[in-house]
Enzyme design. Sequence first.
Site, PDB file in Angstrom:
ATOM      1  N   GLU A 200       0.825  -1.073   0.038  1.00  0.00           N
ATOM      2  CA  GLU A 200       0.121  -0.129  -0.011  1.00  0.00           C
ATOM      3  C   GLU A 200       1.002   1.186  -0.127  1.00  0.00           C
ATOM      4  O   GLU A 200       0.420   2.140  -0.603  1.00  0.00           O
ATOM      5  CB  GLU A 200      -0.773   0.070   1.142  1.00  0.00           C
ATOM      6  CG  GLU A 200      -1.883   1.070   1.437  1.00  0.00           C
ATOM      7  CD  GLU A 200      -2.289   1.309   2.978  1.00  0.00           C
ATOM      8  OE1 GLU A 200      -2.094   0.353   3.743  1.00  0.00           O
ATOM      9  OE2 GLU A 200      -2.331   2.465   3.097  1.00  0.00           O
TER      10      GLU A 200
ATOM     11  N   ASP B 239       0.452   3.727  -3.141  1.00  0.00           N
ATOM     12  CA  ASP B 239       0.165   5.258  -2.821  1.00  0.00           C
ATOM     13  C   ASP B 239       1.030   6.080  -3.657  1.00  0.00           C
ATOM     14  O   ASP B 239       0.707   7.005  -4.029  1.00  0.00           O
ATOM     15  CB  ASP B 239       0.121   5.261  -1.298  1.00  0.00           C
ATOM     16  CG  ASP B 239      -0.124   6.955  -0.914  1.00  0.00           C
ATOM     17  OD1 ASP B 239      -1.156   7.200  -1.016  1.00  0.00           O
ATOM     18  OD2 ASP B 239       0.904   7.557  -0.513  1.00  0.00           O
TER      19      ASP B 239
ATOM     20  N   ASP C   2      -7.035   0.931   0.582  1.00  0.00           N
ATOM     21  CA  ASP C   2      -5.784   0.282   0.864  1.00  0.00           C
ATOM     22  C   ASP C   2      -5.585  -0.766  -0.146  1.00  0.00           C
ATOM     23  O   ASP C   2      -4.474  -0.808  -0.652  1.00  0.00           O
ATOM     24  CB  ASP C   2      -5.726  -0.121   2.324  1.00  0.00           C
ATOM     25  CG  ASP C   2      -5.647   0.903   3.448  1.00  0.00           C
ATOM     26  OD1 ASP C   2      -5.736   2.134   2.826  1.00  0.00           O
ATOM     27  OD2 ASP C   2      -5.537   0.651   4.549  1.00  0.00           O
TER      28      ASP C   2
ATOM     29  N   GLU D 101      -4.775   0.672  -3.499  1.00  0.00           N
ATOM     30  CA  GLU D 101      -3.376   1.087  -3.415  1.00  0.00           C
ATOM     31  C   GLU D 101      -2.373   0.031  -3.682  1.00  0.00           C
ATOM     32  O   GLU D 101      -1.201   0.049  -4.572  1.00  0.00           O
ATOM     33  CB  GLU D 101      -3.057   2.131  -2.413  1.00  0.00           C
ATOM     34  CG  GLU D 101      -3.950   3.268  -2.341  1.00  0.00           C
ATOM     35  CD  GLU D 101      -3.658   4.279  -1.333  1.00  0.00           C
ATOM     36  OE1 GLU D 101      -3.537   5.281  -1.243  1.00  0.00           O
ATOM     37  OE2 GLU D 101      -3.207   3.846  -0.003  1.00  0.00           O
TER      38      GLU D 101
END
Lengths: 219, 219
Positions: B31, B35, B104, B107
């Site tokens: 994640e 991101d 999450d 990502e």
Amino acid sequence: MELLHHFRDTSLAALALTHRSAGKPNNERMEFLGDALLGAIVAEMLYETHPKASEGEMSRLRAQLVNGQALAVMARELELGDRLKLGSGELKSGGFRRDSILADAFEALVAAVYLDAGFEACRKAVRTLFADRVAALPRSSKDAKTRLQEWLQARGWPLPQYELVGAEGEDHARTFDVNCAVSEPLVVTASGRGGSRRLAEQDAAEIVLSRLQEAQDGG
Amino acid sequence: MELLHHFRDTSLAALALTHRSAGKPNNERMEFLGDALLGAIVAEMLYETHPKASEGEMSRLRAQLVNGQALAVMARELELGDRLKLGSGELKSGGFRRDSILADAFEALVAAVYLDAGFEACRKAVRTLFADRVAALPRSSKDAKTRLQEWLQARGWPLPQYELVGAEGEDHARTFDVNCAVSEPLVVTASGRGGSRRLAEQDAAEIVLSRLQEAQDGG
């Protein structure tokens, strides 16, 4: 212009080094893109070099590497100050020495490499620049409980107490909650969760250790 | 598993969909990487589609596209909820419907594509997913003074006052400072700087407009 990369389109490098005080167009938009690219490329480096680090740990390490002051140091190593295009006001007041202006130009330059030659060229330039800095970061190959224990012992402080405070779920897929507490000379408690008691303890130890480190850095 | 991308290594996709409640390894580290990649790829899209937007404007637009709620919507479109691996506690409490868990996983999946097939594959998948959303964003092809004026007129509010408050530097490289003030019904003042009086006004107008928009969004 040879900066990070051999630019095919040197106007991109020139724009990256043009501060807003010199008017428009300037490097502000490129800085936005460069900041994002830098974040991703350094994230990947940490993902590779710190296979046991948690998300929070990688995030802290990245902030150590990618911040205004650190990027200004790198900008100085590349002697960007001499090549900046500044408005006359900034020029007189020594803007070419200012951390924020140097860091912004560095970020913009990362974007310029990307726009000139694509992701792989940009990634290569950034990785080369950050290689030694990433290698110098503390390795967290030891598990969190061990690192917490060593950290406390190095200071002659008492060891932490772990306590199982809950377990839920079926036998084959249980979740454990564990508290980890340090009481002297600092009081820090955190709860961790994991698929086994040991993993929950590691999780809690990780949080306690990072809070202790923050408290020490802050003091 | 066909999600965003045809995975060569399906274990990467499986890991991306494993929530921490299911134990370790889970998608938390991915994640972090996803991101960062998402931030860079969407930054590039905005850089291309909004050539006149300032850094601050692009940053606001990106936050509109990339935030927990927006990513959860995209995760639902991909039906990620059905494929999540959750611990039994989260499973019972409906964790597969929770925004934060879905965002999450989304990502993490972006990172999984990168790790499986490299940047271009990841970029392509993200651009495809975000294309309509980016196209639906307001275009800011008009200059900031015009946009501010239209925004105020649309509300029947008085027009802004611009005042030159300073100019420094040699004739060939002057910097101008201009204040832009709106007094009714909201009081907002900002100063802008530029290589000409007009550019300094644009700069100030941009800041005032974004503050007015924020004040309206907030209220």
